[in-house]
Design a protein around this motif. Structure first.
Motif, PDB file in Angstrom:
ATOM      1  N   ARG A  37       8.717   1.939   3.281  1.00  0.00           N
ATOM      2  CA  ARG A  37       7.978   3.194   3.284  1.00  0.00           C
ATOM      3  C   ARG A  37       8.826   4.335   2.757  1.00  0.00           C
ATOM      4  O   ARG A  37       9.999   4.473   3.097  1.00  0.00           O
ATOM      5  CB  ARG A  37       7.500   3.519   4.701  1.00  0.00           C
ATOM      6  N   LEU A  38       8.197   5.159   1.921  1.00  0.00           N
ATOM      7  CA  LEU A  38       8.897   6.302   1.342  1.00  0.00           C
ATOM      8  C   LEU A  38       9.294   7.298   2.418  1.00  0.00           C
ATOM      9  O   LEU A  38      10.405   7.848   2.387  1.00  0.00           O
ATOM     10  CB  LEU A  38       7.992   6.982   0.306  1.00  0.00           C
ATOM     11  N   SER A  39       8.406   7.539   3.387  1.00  0.00           N
ATOM     12  CA  SER A  39       8.697   8.510   4.436  1.00  0.00           C
ATOM     13  C   SER A  39       9.902   8.078   5.259  1.00  0.00           C
ATOM     14  O   SER A  39      10.765   8.904   5.592  1.00  0.00           O
ATOM     15  CB  SER A  39       7.473   8.670   5.340  1.00  0.00           C
ATOM     16  N   PHE A  40      10.001   6.789   5.583  1.00  0.00           N
ATOM     17  CA  PHE A  40      11.135   6.304   6.366  1.00  0.00           C
ATOM     18  C   PHE A  40      12.432   6.451   5.577  1.00  0.00           C
ATOM     19  O   PHE A  40      13.463   6.878   6.120  1.00  0.00           O
ATOM     20  CB  PHE A  40      10.905   4.841   6.741  1.00  0.00           C
ATOM     21  N   LYS A  41      12.402   6.093   4.294  1.00  0.00           N
ATOM     22  CA  LYS A  41      13.605   6.219   3.465  1.00  0.00           C
ATOM     23  C   LYS A  41      14.038   7.681   3.350  1.00  0.00           C
ATOM     24  O   LYS A  41      15.233   7.994   3.419  1.00  0.00           O
ATOM     25  CB  LYS A  41      13.350   5.640   2.077  1.00  0.00           C
ATOM     26  N   LEU A  42      13.056   8.575   3.197  1.00  0.00           N
ATOM     27  CA  LEU A  42      13.385   9.988   3.065  1.00  0.00           C
ATOM     28  C   LEU A  42      13.977  10.536   4.355  1.00  0.00           C
ATOM     29  O   LEU A  42      15.015  11.217   4.343  1.00  0.00           O
ATOM     30  CB  LEU A  42      12.123  10.766   2.690  1.00  0.00           C
ATOM     31  N   ILE A  43      13.346  10.223   5.490  1.00  0.00           N
ATOM     32  CA  ILE A  43      13.852  10.702   6.782  1.00  0.00           C
ATOM     33  C   ILE A  43      15.228  10.118   7.069  1.00  0.00           C
ATOM     34  O   ILE A  43      16.138  10.819   7.524  1.00  0.00           O
ATOM     35  CB  ILE A  43      12.854  10.343   7.899  1.00  0.00           C
ATOM     36  N   LEU A  44      15.413   8.819   6.798  1.00  0.00           N
ATOM     37  CA  LEU A  44      16.705   8.177   7.054  1.00  0.00           C
ATOM     38  C   LEU A  44      17.798   8.789   6.183  1.00  0.00           C
ATOM     39  O   LEU A  44      18.904   9.069   6.656  1.00  0.00           O
ATOM     40  CB  LEU A  44      16.591   6.672   6.792  1.00  0.00           C
ATOM     41  N   SER A  45      17.506   9.016   4.910  1.00  0.00           N
ATOM     42  CA  SER A  45      18.508   9.590   3.998  1.00  0.00           C
ATOM     43  C   SER A  45      18.912  10.992   4.441  1.00  0.00           C
ATOM     44  O   SER A  45      20.106  11.317   4.505  1.00  0.00           O
ATOM     45  CB  SER A  45      17.949   9.615   2.571  1.00  0.00           C
ATOM     46  N   LEU A  46      17.923  11.816   4.750  1.00  0.00           N
ATOM     47  CA  LEU A  46      18.231  13.184   5.170  1.00  0.00           C
ATOM     48  C   LEU A  46      18.970  13.206   6.508  1.00  0.00           C
ATOM     49  O   LEU A  46      19.880  14.023   6.706  1.00  0.00           O
ATOM     50  CB  LEU A  46      16.940  13.992   5.279  1.00  0.00           C
ATOM     51  N   VAL A 101      10.452  14.683  10.480  1.00  0.00           N
ATOM     52  CA  VAL A 101       9.285  13.817  10.713  1.00  0.00           C
ATOM     53  C   VAL A 101       7.991  14.614  10.519  1.00  0.00           C
ATOM     54  O   VAL A 101       7.060  14.162   9.836  1.00  0.00           O
ATOM     55  CB  VAL A 101       9.352  13.208  12.129  1.00  0.00           C
ATOM     56  N   VAL A 102       7.931  15.813  11.130  1.00  0.00           N
ATOM     57  CA  VAL A 102       6.730  16.641  11.000  1.00  0.00           C
ATOM     58  C   VAL A 102       6.526  17.075   9.556  1.00  0.00           C
ATOM     59  O   VAL A 102       5.415  17.011   9.005  1.00  0.00           O
ATOM     60  CB  VAL A 102       6.823  17.865  11.933  1.00  0.00           C
ATOM     61  N   PHE A 103       7.612  17.525   8.913  1.00  0.00           N
ATOM     62  CA  PHE A 103       7.517  18.006   7.535  1.00  0.00           C
ATOM     63  C   PHE A 103       7.093  16.889   6.587  1.00  0.00           C
ATOM     64  O   PHE A 103       6.180  17.073   5.766  1.00  0.00           O
ATOM     65  CB  PHE A 103       8.874  18.581   7.098  1.00  0.00           C
ATOM     66  N   VAL A 104       7.755  15.742   6.692  1.00  0.00           N
ATOM     67  CA  VAL A 104       7.428  14.626   5.803  1.00  0.00           C
ATOM     68  C   VAL A 104       6.000  14.136   6.047  1.00  0.00           C
ATOM     69  O   VAL A 104       5.277  13.800   5.107  1.00  0.00           O
ATOM     70  CB  VAL A 104       8.444  13.477   5.997  1.00  0.00           C
ATOM     71  N   ARG A 105       5.592  14.127   7.318  1.00  0.00           N
ATOM     72  CA  ARG A 105       4.228  13.684   7.628  1.00  0.00           C
ATOM     73  C   ARG A 105       3.193  14.644   7.030  1.00  0.00           C
ATOM     74  O   ARG A 105       2.201  14.206   6.441  1.00  0.00           O
ATOM     75  CB  ARG A 105       4.035  13.587   9.139  1.00  0.00           C
ATOM     76  N   GLN A 106       3.434  15.959   7.183  1.00  0.00           N
ATOM     77  CA  GLN A 106       2.452  16.930   6.724  1.00  0.00           C
ATOM     78  C   GLN A 106       2.418  17.081   5.211  1.00  0.00           C
ATOM     79  O   GLN A 106       1.355  17.254   4.628  1.00  0.00           O
ATOM     80  CB  GLN A 106       2.740  18.300   7.372  1.00  0.00           C
ATOM     81  N   PHE A 107       3.583  17.020   4.574  1.00  0.00           N
ATOM     82  CA  PHE A 107       3.652  17.352   3.161  1.00  0.00           C
ATOM     83  C   PHE A 107       3.924  16.158   2.254  1.00  0.00           C
ATOM     84  O   PHE A 107       3.946  16.317   1.034  1.00  0.00           O
ATOM     85  CB  PHE A 107       4.734  18.425   2.929  1.00  0.00           C
ATOM     86  N   ILE A 161      -0.179  11.747   0.422  1.00  0.00           N
ATOM     87  CA  ILE A 161      -0.183  10.448  -0.269  1.00  0.00           C
ATOM     88  C   ILE A 161      -1.322   9.583   0.255  1.00  0.00           C
ATOM     89  O   ILE A 161      -2.010   8.898  -0.530  1.00  0.00           O
ATOM     90  CB  ILE A 161       1.177   9.753  -0.091  1.00  0.00           C
ATOM     91  N   ARG A 162      -1.553   9.609   1.577  1.00  0.00           N
ATOM     92  CA  ARG A 162      -2.662   8.834   2.133  1.00  0.00           C
ATOM     93  C   ARG A 162      -4.000   9.320   1.584  1.00  0.00           C
ATOM     94  O   ARG A 162      -4.870   8.524   1.216  1.00  0.00           O
ATOM     95  CB  ARG A 162      -2.650   8.923   3.658  1.00  0.00           C
ATOM     96  N   GLU A 163      -4.190  10.645   1.525  1.00  0.00           N
ATOM     97  CA  GLU A 163      -5.429  11.193   0.987  1.00  0.00           C
ATOM     98  C   GLU A 163      -5.581  10.865  -0.495  1.00  0.00           C
ATOM     99  O   GLU A 163      -6.687  10.596  -0.968  1.00  0.00           O
ATOM    100  CB  GLU A 163      -5.466  12.696   1.219  1.00  0.00           C
ATOM    101  N   LEU A 164      -4.469  10.889  -1.200  1.00  0.00           N
ATOM    102  CA  LEU A 164      -4.503  10.533  -2.614  1.00  0.00           C
ATOM    103  C   LEU A 164      -4.856   9.060  -2.799  1.00  0.00           C
ATOM    104  O   LEU A 164      -5.637   8.696  -3.695  1.00  0.00           O
ATOM    105  CB  LEU A 164      -3.155  10.846  -3.260  1.00  0.00           C
ATOM    106  N   ILE A 165      -4.287   8.204  -1.954  1.00  0.00           N
ATOM    107  CA  ILE A 165      -4.615   6.776  -2.019  1.00  0.00           C
ATOM    108  C   ILE A 165      -6.094   6.557  -1.721  1.00  0.00           C
ATOM    109  O   ILE A 165      -6.780   5.768  -2.398  1.00  0.00           O
ATOM    110  CB  ILE A 165      -3.738   5.991  -1.041  1.00  0.00           C
ATOM    111  N   ALA A 166      -6.616   7.277  -0.692  1.00  0.00           N
ATOM    112  CA  ALA A 166      -8.037   7.152  -0.372  1.00  0.00           C
ATOM    113  C   ALA A 166      -8.903   7.610  -1.543  1.00  0.00           C
ATOM    114  O   ALA A 166      -9.935   6.996  -1.852  1.00  0.00           O
ATOM    115  CB  ALA A 166      -8.357   7.972   0.882  1.00  0.00           C
ATOM    116  N   GLY A 167      -8.485   8.695  -2.209  1.00  0.00           N
ATOM    117  CA  GLY A 167      -9.237   9.160  -3.373  1.00  0.00           C
ATOM    118  C   GLY A 167      -9.219   8.177  -4.520  1.00  0.00           C
ATOM    119  O   GLY A 167     -10.244   7.946  -5.172  1.00  0.00           O
ATOM    120  N   THR A 168      -8.060   7.561  -4.764  1.00  0.00           N
ATOM    121  CA  THR A 168      -7.976   6.579  -5.858  1.00  0.00           C
ATOM    122  C   THR A 168      -8.783   5.324  -5.528  1.00  0.00           C
ATOM    123  O   THR A 168      -9.372   4.708  -6.429  1.00  0.00           O
ATOM    124  CB  THR A 168      -6.510   6.209  -6.106  1.00  0.00           C
ATOM    125  N   LYS A 169      -8.835   4.953  -4.246  1.00  0.00           N
ATOM    126  CA  LYS A 169      -9.672   3.811  -3.863  1.00  0.00           C
ATOM    127  C   LYS A 169     -11.152   4.124  -4.086  1.00  0.00           C
ATOM    128  O   LYS A 169     -11.927   3.255  -4.511  1.00  0.00           O
ATOM    129  CB  LYS A 169      -9.413   3.441  -2.404  1.00  0.00           C
TER     130      LYS A 169
END
Length: 327
Positions: free
Chosen positions: A12-21, A217-223, A228-236
């Motif tokens: 997951r991108l969010s996990f990698k981003l949070i872990l790196s930061l 966690v809050v920032f990555v989840r919100q932004f 990305i989830r909404e974008l994935i839903a739109g592309t589906k």
């Protein structure tokens, strides 16, 4: 968590981003903590060194008159009284040969130390004896007989003119140094203070990491995650050919806006192309229907023509038989 779940989490991108930061924050905080601890330790040691130097000068000043009058009992009594103060480990006086003339630890009196000993080394290190020392070269950190860390400050006792000319002294004026005063201070307060600073810094870093991690966690989840989830839903929805509703993303950023706009342009073009294909298909179906109707009419006319021809032939045959009866 199963192995599949762990693998999915690592990807997951969010996990990698949070872990790196978080790792970056930990490294920066650890570097700052190490620098702060070293700075704090140096400041405490510098303060102790300055205090030891002032204490040594105070002892020499307090015992100056007693030494000048060769009243060693009075001088040693003053030293003993000073040594009872908190934080002072011991006070000793060495002569030029390294012999302990006095010590608050009575078992050390009359002991002769090597010239490489901690109290003697500042003056006797190198090629020859030195009579002038700066404050840094007079300081040593050693382990006392009980295994405790201690800071020792040696202060040369100079042969002043009032001392060399006194009747009680047999030291010539050419002898610059009569001995050294060795003051030892316990480093236990420094060690304890350093441990307290480390605990405070560790607690502070832990709190900072928790707060920053929660913010990430809050920032990555919100932004990141939700857009990305909404974008994935739109592309589906687009892949399912639901092209009427545009893709909408909350908590948008410049990069996400560009991506959403590109998808919406693609959706509009796909919807337009789909409508054109629908119109073309409808027109083609209409043409096929009209052509079929035309073919049916032509077929009906052809069938009527064939029927009329058959009737004509039948009528001609009947007329022939009437006109030519069989004899």
């Amino acid at each position: 968590m199963s192995a599949k779940g762990v693998t999915s989490l690592w990807r997951r991108l969010s996990f990698k981003l949070i872990l790196s930061l978080t790792i970056i924050v930990v490294l920066v905080s650890s570097g700052y903590a190490f620098y702060h601890i070293q700075t704090q330790r140096k400041q405490i040691l510098d303060t102790m060194i300055l205090g030891a130097d002032q204490l040594s000068k105070g002892i020499t000043s307090a015992t100056w008159h007693s030494m000048l009058a060769d009243n060693r009992a009075a001088a040693y009594g003053i030293m003993q009284k000073i040594a009872e103060q908190q934080g002072i480990d011991r006070i000793r006086i060495f002569n030029r040969e390294g012999r302990v003339m006095y010590s608050t630890n009575a078992s050390e009196i009359d002991r002769t130390e090597s010239l490489t000993f901690a109290a003697c080394a500042p003056c006797h290190s190198g090629s020859g004896a030195r009579s002038e020392l700066n404050i840094q070269t007079r300081v040593r950190i050693v382990d006392d007989p009980l295994g405790h860390r201690a800071l020792t400050m040696v202060t040369p006792i100079y042969n002043e003119s009032a001392c060399s000319q006194a009747a009680c002294h047999a030291h010539p004026a050419s002898q610059k140094v009569l001995g050294v005063l060795d003051v030892s201070l316990k480093l236990d307060p420094v060690i304890q203070e350093e441990a307290n600073v480390r605990k405070q810094i560790a607690l502070s870093i832990a709190v900072q990491i928790c707060v920053i991690a929660l913010f990430l966690v809050v920032f990555v989840r919100q932004f990141v995650v939700l857009p990305i989830r909404e974008l994935i839903a739109g592309t589906k929805a687009v892949s399912a050919m639901n092209l009427d509703r545009p893709i909408e993303i909350r908590h948008r950023s410049l990069e996400v806006d560009s991506l959403v706009d590109s998808f919406n342009v693609m959706r509009e073009r796909l919807r337009t192309a789909n409508e054109e294909v629908g119109r073309f298909t409808q027109e083609l179906e209409d043409k096929v229907t009209r052509r079929t109707e035309q073919l049916k009419l032509a077929q009906q006319k052809l069938m009527q023509t064939d029927r009329l021809a058959s009737l004509g032939q039948l009528a001609a045959s009947v007329a022939h038989e009437i006109n030519n009866p069989v004899a």
